[in-house]
Enzyme design. Structure first.
Site, PDB file in Angstrom:
ATOM      1  N   TYR A 254      -1.290  -3.520  -6.862  1.00  0.00           N
ATOM      2  CA  TYR A 254      -1.181  -4.186  -5.548  1.00  0.00           C
ATOM      3  C   TYR A 254      -2.550  -4.257  -4.844  1.00  0.00           C
ATOM      4  CZ  TYR A 254      -0.328  -5.126  -0.709  1.00  0.00           C
ATOM      5  OH  TYR A 254      -0.402  -5.682   0.547  1.00  0.00           O
TER       6      TYR A 254
ATOM      7  N   ASP B 270      -9.643  -9.732   8.716  1.00  0.00           N
ATOM      8  CA  ASP B 270      -9.109  -8.385   8.458  1.00  0.00           C
ATOM      9  C   ASP B 270     -10.096  -7.251   8.728  1.00  0.00           C
ATOM     10  OD1 ASP B 270      -6.882  -6.799   7.553  1.00  0.00           O
ATOM     11  OD2 ASP B 270      -7.923  -6.473   5.659  1.00  0.00           O
TER      12      ASP B 270
ATOM     13  N   HIS C 135     -10.884  -2.328  11.247  1.00  0.00           N
ATOM     14  CA  HIS C 135      -9.779  -3.184  10.786  1.00  0.00           C
ATOM     15  C   HIS C 135      -9.599  -4.312  11.812  1.00  0.00           C
ATOM     16  CE1 HIS C 135      -5.294  -3.289   9.367  1.00  0.00           C
ATOM     17  NE2 HIS C 135      -6.032  -4.095   8.646  1.00  0.00           N
TER      18      HIS C 135
ATOM     19  N   ASN D  98      -1.771 -18.068  22.472  1.00  0.00           N
ATOM     20  CA  ASN D  98      -2.565 -16.849  22.702  1.00  0.00           C
ATOM     21  C   ASN D  98      -3.975 -17.188  23.190  1.00  0.00           C
ATOM     22  OD1 ASN D  98      -0.426 -15.263  21.958  1.00  0.00           O
ATOM     23  ND2 ASN D  98      -1.063 -15.070  19.823  1.00  0.00           N
TER      24      ASN D  98
ATOM     25  N   SER E 284      -1.651  -3.770  10.227  1.00  0.00           N
ATOM     26  CA  SER E 284      -1.334  -4.709   9.147  1.00  0.00           C
ATOM     27  C   SER E 284      -0.107  -5.546   9.491  1.00  0.00           C
ATOM     28  CB  SER E 284      -1.038  -3.923   7.874  1.00  0.00           C
ATOM     29  OG  SER E 284      -2.087  -3.036   7.616  1.00  0.00           O
ATOM     30  N   ALA E 285      -0.175  -6.822   9.125  1.00  0.00           N
ATOM     31  CA  ALA E 285       0.945  -7.758   9.298  1.00  0.00           C
ATOM     32  C   ALA E 285       1.378  -7.884  10.772  1.00  0.00           C
ATOM     33  CB  ALA E 285       2.121  -7.365   8.412  1.00  0.00           C
ATOM     34  N   CYS E 286       0.388  -7.853  11.685  1.00  0.00           N
ATOM     35  CA  CYS E 286       0.674  -8.064  13.117  1.00  0.00           C
ATOM     36  C   CYS E 286      -0.040  -9.322  13.629  1.00  0.00           C
ATOM     37  CB  CYS E 286       0.235  -6.855  13.940  1.00  0.00           C
ATOM     38  SG  CYS E 286       1.330  -5.451  13.769  1.00  0.00           S
ATOM     39  N   GLY E 287      -0.444 -10.209  12.748  1.00  0.00           N
ATOM     40  CA  GLY E 287      -0.952 -11.505  13.204  1.00  0.00           C
ATOM     41  C   GLY E 287      -2.465 -11.639  13.306  1.00  0.00           C
ATOM     42  N   LYS E 288      -3.236 -10.794  12.608  1.00  0.00           N
ATOM     43  CA  LYS E 288      -4.700 -10.972  12.667  1.00  0.00           C
ATOM     44  C   LYS E 288      -5.096 -12.317  12.050  1.00  0.00           C
ATOM     45  CE  LYS E 288      -6.287  -7.101  10.815  1.00  0.00           C
ATOM     46  NZ  LYS E 288      -4.991  -6.420  10.589  1.00  0.00           N
ATOM     47  N   THR E 289      -4.489 -12.634  10.905  1.00  0.00           N
ATOM     48  CA  THR E 289      -4.841 -13.894  10.226  1.00  0.00           C
ATOM     49  C   THR E 289      -4.493 -15.080  11.124  1.00  0.00           C
ATOM     50  OG1 THR E 289      -4.449 -12.804   8.122  1.00  0.00           O
ATOM     51  CG2 THR E 289      -4.534 -15.206   8.084  1.00  0.00           C
TER      52      THR E 289
ATOM     53  N   GLY F 150      -4.029  -3.967  -1.860  1.00  0.00           N
ATOM     54  CA  GLY F 150      -4.604  -2.912  -1.023  1.00  0.00           C
ATOM     55  C   GLY F 150      -4.877  -1.630  -1.780  1.00  0.00           C
TER      56      GLY F 150
ATOM     57  N   ASN G 293       6.338  -8.628   1.934  1.00  0.00           N
ATOM     58  CA  ASN G 293       4.887  -8.405   1.868  1.00  0.00           C
ATOM     59  C   ASN G 293       4.256  -9.267   0.757  1.00  0.00           C
ATOM     60  OD1 ASN G 293       2.451  -7.158   2.729  1.00  0.00           O
ATOM     61  ND2 ASN G 293       2.556  -5.703   1.021  1.00  0.00           N
ATOM     62  N   SER G 294       4.878 -10.407   0.469  1.00  0.00           N
ATOM     63  CA  SER G 294       4.253 -11.295  -0.522  1.00  0.00           C
ATOM     64  C   SER G 294       2.941 -11.834   0.071  1.00  0.00           C
ATOM     65  CB  SER G 294       5.200 -12.431  -0.916  1.00  0.00           C
ATOM     66  OG  SER G 294       5.704 -13.088   0.223  1.00  0.00           O
ATOM     67  N   ARG G 295       2.014 -12.144  -0.810  1.00  0.00           N
ATOM     68  CA  ARG G 295       0.645 -12.430  -0.338  1.00  0.00           C
ATOM     69  C   ARG G 295       0.065 -13.688  -0.979  1.00  0.00           C
ATOM     70  NH1 ARG G 295      -1.930  -8.571   3.286  1.00  0.00           N
ATOM     71  NH2 ARG G 295      -0.351  -6.971   3.576  1.00  0.00           N
TER      72      ARG G 295
ATOM     73  N   ARG H  10       0.847  -1.192   0.000  1.00  0.00           N
ATOM     74  CA  ARG H  10       0.000   0.000   0.000  1.00  0.00           C
ATOM     75  C   ARG H  10       0.883   1.243   0.000  1.00  0.00           C
ATOM     76  NH1 ARG H  10      -1.803   0.744   4.318  1.00  0.00           N
ATOM     77  NH2 ARG H  10      -1.298  -1.108   5.513  1.00  0.00           N
TER      78      ARG H  10
ATOM     79  N   LYS I 137      -9.704  -2.357   1.333  1.00  0.00           N
ATOM     80  CA  LYS I 137      -9.367  -1.195   2.170  1.00  0.00           C
ATOM     81  C   LYS I 137     -10.158   0.054   1.761  1.00  0.00           C
ATOM     82  CE  LYS I 137      -6.308  -3.621   4.288  1.00  0.00           C
ATOM     83  NZ  LYS I 137      -6.610  -4.094   5.650  1.00  0.00           N
TER      84      LYS I 137
HETATM   85  C1  OXD Z   1      -3.283  -4.623   5.149  1.00  0.00           C
HETATM   86  C2  OXD Z   1      -3.919  -5.800   4.524  1.00  0.00           C
HETATM   87  O1  OXD Z   1      -2.354  -4.036   4.556  1.00  0.00           O
HETATM   88  O2  OXD Z   1      -4.836  -6.365   5.138  1.00  0.00           O
HETATM   89  O3  OXD Z   1      -3.714  -4.251   6.247  1.00  0.00           O
HETATM   90  O4  OXD Z   1      -3.565  -6.170   3.385  1.00  0.00           O
HETATM   91 MN    MN Z   2      -5.391  -5.339   6.936  1.00  0.00          MN
END
Ligand code: OXD
Ligand code: MN
Length: 581
Positions: free
Chosen positions: A198, A276, A227, A492, A249-254, A200, A363-365, A70, A207
């Site tokens: 990309y 997300d 979010h 967790n 973003s990228a802090c472990g939500k998934t 996002g 940041n590969s997805r 993003r 988003k």
């Molecule tokens: C982010 C995403 O960047 O969910 O937050 O892709």
């Molecule tokens: Mn996100």
């Protein structure tokens, strides 16, 4: 195909006149259509087939190396009054933005197909769902929108019934970072994106619509677009709770949304509603309910392995699109910490060299349909959404924030959310690892002035006396050698159990100036090897560091001037005074 909705018909005609596509394709969302999109991208080289024996129906897309995340500095909220966008957003006047975008769009789809992509965010028959139409010249976008949203015929039928939809116009353009903009016109329910493919920036349902535009609509209509992941937790006795959690973003939500209980908690079941985004509404009884507007995941690949997230690891072994991962000699996708195989080709398609950076882009997805997740909850399709017991905020903080604490009440909870700060990650361009303020994990996504947003959050206290309890967690505390103090991932669940027990009034806590913290004895640590000093460290509040944190927070809030609601200021002063003792 066309539509009985005159507004949509004339908008498509108007855009075609401006952008000059060679053909227009109305997406029906069928599997056959997805297949033919894939076929055409395999022919054009937009996609490369991965090993079809071990990764059936999996494909790799390599993006332009300048287009991998993003772009917050190129993302704008265009309101007539700059103050409505707030200091948290880049602003441009709608007239100027329209002029600039019209210039970029003029003739930009020559020789290309324009895809008309009707989509529904949320269960198709839910009163909480909202529809949109994205016009894009990217088949990669059309294919990803099929995985990420309820896309095609049913969405178009709903638009034709309701008449209302968010408009999104996207063109890949020349992928020139100097000709790249992501514009939002909340008052026109319009998104315009140019120059990036990309996710996002280009999958406009995510988003741009489900957070930036939806947050604006949500304030007008009395709900919240956040979010947040949504997770379902069932105890061995069959008691169910739903938790919504906001992390940057990228802090472990998934990972949290797909958590697998550790062996010592094997009677517990965890299922995923969303990873997300959550849309939160009060029902007629004052219960806060959540729907996940998405129907797929666009997740960070590196770090995904059998130990960190077995569900995701298994889910991306078939029918997935990978973007910017590396490839093994056997043509399998590869990424850092995959735990198996080795890279032969890096994310840019060059022979991999160990000294020239990571093989997969950080940041590969992956993009996959949520239905492929082994922990998928069928309640994700429930039009009523799920009742939320707790809202959890969190960030990536090596110091200061304890493992978990609970807000005293809703107003304090809003302050706890507003005080979220986190180390930046590769999900957005810019420096990684710098701590920045990220209230409610919405800094890149709140479509209006944060001051007004906090006021809107506070207003829920007047609307219901059954609001969820609010918590803050930090899985990322580090010790003196930089080591993580808490094992994270499946463990967790121990913290989530304390959270659930607090919601049910079943577990103890100690009162501190920042809120209620568990004592070591209040957490179930059975079967976990962790030193008691480490737990003490994870559950401690250092008043001096917190005073400094609050001074910083106060300074930050001042940026929003008179838009900061009194309730938030009062709560801040209350906690600051308690910290001074
Ligand atoms: C982010 C995403 O960047 O969910 O937050 O892709
Ligand atoms: Mn996100």
């Amino acid at each position: 195909m066309t539509t009985s909705n005159a507004a949509l018909r004339s908008w498509v005609e108007e855009v075609a006149k401006l952008t000059r596509p060679e053909a227009i394709h109305w997406c029906d969302g069928s599997d056959a259509e997805y297949k033919s999109l894939v076929e055409s991208m395999l022919t054009s080289g937009d996609l490369v087939a991965l090993n079809q024996d071990t990764y059936p129906e999996c494909y790799l897309h390599r993006s332009d190396p300048s287009d991998v995340a993003r772009v917050e500095h190129l993302t704008f909220v265009c309101t007539p009054d700059k103050a409505d966008a707030g200091p948290n957003n880049n602003w441009m006047s709608p007239d100027e933005a329209h002029e600039q975008m019209d210039e970029l769009y003029a003739g930009c789809m020559r020789g290309r197909t324009m895809y008309v992509i009707p989509y529904c965010m949320g269960p198709i028959d839910s009163p909480y769902a909202r529809c949109g139409v994205e016009l894009s010249d990217s088949p990669y976008v059309a294919a990803n929108m099929k995985l990420m949203t309820r896309m095609g015929k049913p969405a178009l039928e709903r638009i034709e019934r309701e008449g209302k939809f968010v408009r999104g116009l996207h063109s890949t353009g020349e992928l020139d970072p100097d000709r790249r903009f992501i514009m939002h016109f909340p008052e026109e329910l319009l998104i315009q994106s140019y120059g990036s493919g990309y996710g996002g920036n280009a999958l406009l349902g995510k988003k741009c619509h489900a957070l930036r535009i939806a947050s604006w609509q949500a304030r007008q209509e009395g709900w919240l677009a956040e979010h947040m992941l949504i997770v379902e937790i069932e105890s061995p006795e069959g008691e169910k709770h739903f938790i919504a959690a906001a992390f940057p973003s990228a802090c472990g939500k998934t990972n949290l949304a797909m958590l697998i209980p550790p062996e010592s908690l094997s009677g517990w079941k965890v299922r995923t509603i969303g990873d997300d985004i959550a849309w939160l509404h009060l029902d007629e009884d004052g219960q806060l309910r959540a729907v996940n507007p998405e129907s797929g995941y666009f997740g960070v690949v590196p770090g995904t392995n059998a130990k960190t997230n077995r569900n995701a690891f298994d889910m991306i072994r078939h029918d997935a699109i990978f973007t910017n991962v590396a490839v093994t000699a056997d043509n399998e996708p590869w990424w850092e910490d995959k735990g198996e195989g080795e890279p032969a080709t890096d994310w840019r398609g060059r022979p991999f060299k160990a000294d020239s950076g990571p093989a997969a882009h950080p940041n590969s997805r992956f993009t996959v349909s949520a239905k492929q997740n082994p922990s998928y909850s069928p309640l994700a399709d429930d039009p009523k959404g799920v009742p939320i017991s707790a809202i959890v905020f969190g960030g990536r903080r090596r110091e200061l924030a304890p493992l978990v604490y609970q807000a005293r009440d809703w107003q304090h909870g809003v302050l706890v959310g507003a005080s979220v700060a986190s180390e930046t990650t590769a999900a957005a361009t810019g420096k990684v690892g710098v701590t920045r303020r990220d209230p409610m994990a919405m800094k890149p996504f709140c479509g209006y002035n944060y001051g007004d947003y906090w006021r809107h959050w506070l207003s829920f206290a007047e609307k219901s006396d059954k609001l969820p309890q609010v918590f803050h967690v930090n899985w990322f505390r580090r010790g003196p050698q930089g080591e993580f103090l808490w094992p994270g991932f499946g463990e967790n669940l121990r913290v989530l159990r304390w959270i659930i027990d607090r919601c049910e009034g079943r577990s103890g806590a100690q009162e501190t100036p920042i809120g209620h913290l568990p004592r070591a004895a209040d957490l179930d640590l059975d079967g976990l090897e962790i030193a008691s000093e480490t737990i003490e460290q994870l559950l401690s509040v250092d008043p001096d560091s917190w005073q400094a944190e609050f001074a910083h927070l106060e300074e930050y809030l001042q940026e929003f001037g008179s838009r900061v609601p009194e309730g938030l200021q009062a709560e801040l002063e209350k906690t600051a005074a308690a910290l001074r003792g």
